[in-house]
Design a protein around this motif. Structure first.
Motif, PDB file in Angstrom:
ATOM      1  N   GLY A 129       1.144  -1.087  -0.101  1.00 13.77           N
ATOM      2  CA  GLY A 129      -0.062   0.001   0.024  1.00 13.77           C
ATOM      3  C   GLY A 129       0.866   1.256  -0.149  1.00 13.77           C
ATOM      4  O   GLY A 129       2.008   1.194   0.408  1.00 13.77           O
ATOM      5  N   TRP A 130       0.298   2.369  -0.362  1.00 11.40           N
ATOM      6  CA  TRP A 130       0.828   3.621  -0.418  1.00 11.40           C
ATOM      7  C   TRP A 130      -0.160   4.504   0.670  1.00 11.40           C
ATOM      8  O   TRP A 130      -1.310   4.578   0.486  1.00 11.40           O
ATOM      9  CB  TRP A 130       0.787   4.355  -1.570  1.00 11.40           C
ATOM     10  CG  TRP A 130       1.873   3.693  -2.505  1.00 11.40           C
ATOM     11  CD1 TRP A 130       1.731   2.952  -3.717  1.00 11.40           C
ATOM     12  CD2 TRP A 130       3.291   4.181  -2.426  1.00 11.40           C
ATOM     13  NE1 TRP A 130       2.857   2.602  -4.236  1.00 11.40           N
ATOM     14  CE2 TRP A 130       3.730   3.486  -3.532  1.00 11.40           C
ATOM     15  CE3 TRP A 130       4.092   5.030  -1.859  1.00 11.40           C
ATOM     16  CZ2 TRP A 130       5.255   3.522  -3.918  1.00 11.40           C
ATOM     17  CZ3 TRP A 130       5.451   5.153  -2.142  1.00 11.40           C
ATOM     18  CH2 TRP A 130       5.846   4.649  -3.013  1.00 11.40           C
ATOM     19  N   PHE A 131       0.368   5.181   1.509  1.00 12.82           N
ATOM     20  CA  PHE A 131      -0.194   6.109   2.535  1.00 12.82           C
ATOM     21  C   PHE A 131       0.778   7.416   2.262  1.00 12.82           C
ATOM     22  O   PHE A 131       1.664   7.451   1.891  1.00 12.82           O
ATOM     23  CB  PHE A 131      -0.046   5.762   3.963  1.00 12.82           C
ATOM     24  CG  PHE A 131      -1.157   4.239   4.302  1.00 12.82           C
ATOM     25  CD1 PHE A 131      -0.474   3.171   3.513  1.00 12.82           C
ATOM     26  CD2 PHE A 131      -2.138   4.537   4.805  1.00 12.82           C
ATOM     27  CE1 PHE A 131      -1.320   1.974   3.952  1.00 12.82           C
ATOM     28  CE2 PHE A 131      -2.956   3.395   4.773  1.00 12.82           C
ATOM     29  CZ  PHE A 131      -2.615   2.257   4.661  1.00 12.82           C
ATOM     30  N   ARG A 132       0.088   8.525   2.784  1.00 12.98           N
ATOM     31  CA  ARG A 132       0.431   9.847   2.850  1.00 12.98           C
ATOM     32  C   ARG A 132       0.338  10.674   4.207  1.00 12.98           C
ATOM     33  O   ARG A 132      -0.592  10.239   4.533  1.00 12.98           O
ATOM     34  CB  ARG A 132       0.106  10.595   1.534  1.00 12.98           C
ATOM     35  CG  ARG A 132      -1.255  10.961   1.666  1.00 12.98           C
ATOM     36  CD  ARG A 132      -1.634  11.803   0.475  1.00 12.98           C
ATOM     37  NE  ARG A 132      -2.899  12.425   0.101  1.00 12.98           N
ATOM     38  CZ  ARG A 132      -3.318  12.961  -0.828  1.00 12.98           C
ATOM     39  NH1 ARG A 132      -2.671  12.936  -1.947  1.00 12.98           N
ATOM     40  NH2 ARG A 132      -4.699  13.685  -0.619  1.00 12.98           N
ATOM     41  N   GLN A 133       0.996  11.498   4.459  1.00 10.33           N
ATOM     42  CA  GLN A 133       0.815  12.404   5.659  1.00 10.33           C
ATOM     43  C   GLN A 133       1.406  13.756   5.324  1.00 10.33           C
ATOM     44  O   GLN A 133       2.718  13.973   5.104  1.00 10.33           O
ATOM     45  CB  GLN A 133       1.699  11.605   6.825  1.00 10.33           C
ATOM     46  CG  GLN A 133       1.351  12.283   8.048  1.00 10.33           C
ATOM     47  CD  GLN A 133       1.750  11.480   9.204  1.00 10.33           C
ATOM     48  OE1 GLN A 133       2.566  10.973   9.358  1.00 10.33           O
ATOM     49  NE2 GLN A 133       1.079  11.835  10.535  1.00 10.33           N
ATOM     50  N   ALA A 134       0.184  14.680   5.418  1.00  7.44           N
ATOM     51  CA  ALA A 134       0.826  16.241   5.324  1.00  7.44           C
ATOM     52  C   ALA A 134       1.051  16.541   6.556  1.00  7.44           C
ATOM     53  O   ALA A 134       0.421  16.079   7.552  1.00  7.44           O
ATOM     54  CB  ALA A 134      -0.400  16.686   4.672  1.00  7.44           C
ATOM     55  N   PRO A 135       1.778  17.774   6.692  1.00  4.24           N
ATOM     56  CA  PRO A 135       1.931  18.510   7.932  1.00  4.24           C
ATOM     57  C   PRO A 135       0.866  18.667   8.547  1.00  4.24           C
ATOM     58  O   PRO A 135      -0.249  19.381   8.164  1.00  4.24           O
ATOM     59  CB  PRO A 135       2.921  19.517   7.580  1.00  4.24           C
ATOM     60  CG  PRO A 135       3.311  19.302   6.083  1.00  4.24           C
ATOM     61  CD  PRO A 135       2.304  18.522   5.385  1.00  4.24           C
ATOM     62  N   GLY A 136       0.747  18.273  10.023  1.00  2.00           N
ATOM     63  CA  GLY A 136      -0.573  18.639  10.954  1.00  2.00           C
ATOM     64  C   GLY A 136      -1.579  17.610  10.558  1.00  2.00           C
ATOM     65  O   GLY A 136      -2.741  17.757  11.312  1.00  2.00           O
ATOM     66  N   LYS A 137      -1.653  16.731   9.695  1.00  2.00           N
ATOM     67  CA  LYS A 137      -2.640  15.961   9.390  1.00  2.00           C
ATOM     68  C   LYS A 137      -2.287  14.429   9.701  1.00  2.00           C
ATOM     69  O   LYS A 137      -0.931  13.945   9.827  1.00  2.00           O
ATOM     70  CB  LYS A 137      -2.972  15.987   8.110  1.00  2.00           C
ATOM     71  CG  LYS A 137      -3.428  17.167   7.451  1.00  2.00           C
ATOM     72  CD  LYS A 137      -4.124  17.404   6.297  1.00  2.00           C
ATOM     73  CE  LYS A 137      -4.889  18.562   6.016  1.00  2.00           C
ATOM     74  NZ  LYS A 137      -5.619  18.614   4.506  1.00  2.00           N
ATOM     75  N   GLU A 138      -3.387  13.558   9.802  1.00  5.40           N
ATOM     76  CA  GLU A 138      -3.109  12.018  10.032  1.00  5.40           C
ATOM     77  C   GLU A 138      -2.377  11.363   8.817  1.00  5.40           C
ATOM     78  O   GLU A 138      -2.987  11.920   7.572  1.00  5.40           O
ATOM     79  CB  GLU A 138      -4.227  11.433  10.864  1.00  5.40           C
ATOM     80  CG  GLU A 138      -4.672  11.934  12.126  1.00  5.40           C
ATOM     81  CD  GLU A 138      -5.840  11.171  12.630  1.00  5.40           C
ATOM     82  OE1 GLU A 138      -6.198  11.308  13.960  1.00  5.40           O
ATOM     83  OE2 GLU A 138      -6.328  10.390  11.939  1.00  5.40           O
TER      84      GLU A 138
END
Length: 124
Positions: free
Chosen positions: A35-44
């Motif tokens: 899988g691919w996930f992502r995380q932006a600043p300040g977000k889950e």
């Protein structure tokens, strides 16, 4: 143990494209989903896309459907994420991961091994 190394991140303009790669090594035969996930600043951290080991089934978050494509090359033990029509809100650190449970490809807590992440920045 499974080792995952992501590459291909960088800077793209809105509307542009990037292709991420995730090279796997170790006990990759025990993986059911990649899988691919992502995380932006300040977000889950959020689910982006997943693919079964066979490559027959793929899963996508609604916000990337029609824009991103996940694929894999088992001969190279590599999973790809082709990102097209990119938007500034796609800016995040992108992680690949392996899941041996096969239960729910969208849940990050089901994944066993994670890469170090690669930064993707989309300018407007």
């Amino acid at each position: 143990q499974v080792q995952l190394v992501e590459s291909g991140g960088g800077l793209a303009e809105a509307g542009g494209s990037l292709r991420l790669s995730c090279a796997a090594s170790g006990r990759t035969f025990s993986s059911y989903f990649m899988g691919w996930f992502r995380q932006a600043p300040g977000k889950e951290r959020e689910f982006v896309a997943a693919i079964t080991w066979s490559g027959r089934r793929t899963y996508y978050a609604d916000f990337v459907k029609g824009r991103f494509t996940i694929s894999r090359d088992n001969a190279k033990n590599t999973v790809y994420l082709q990102m097209n029509s990119m938007k500034p809100e796609d800016t995040a650190v992108y992680y690949c991961a392996t899941d041996s449970s096969g239960r729910d490809p969208t849940r990050s807590d089901e994944y066993d091994y994670w890469g170090q992440g690669t930064q993707v920045t989309v300018s407007s």
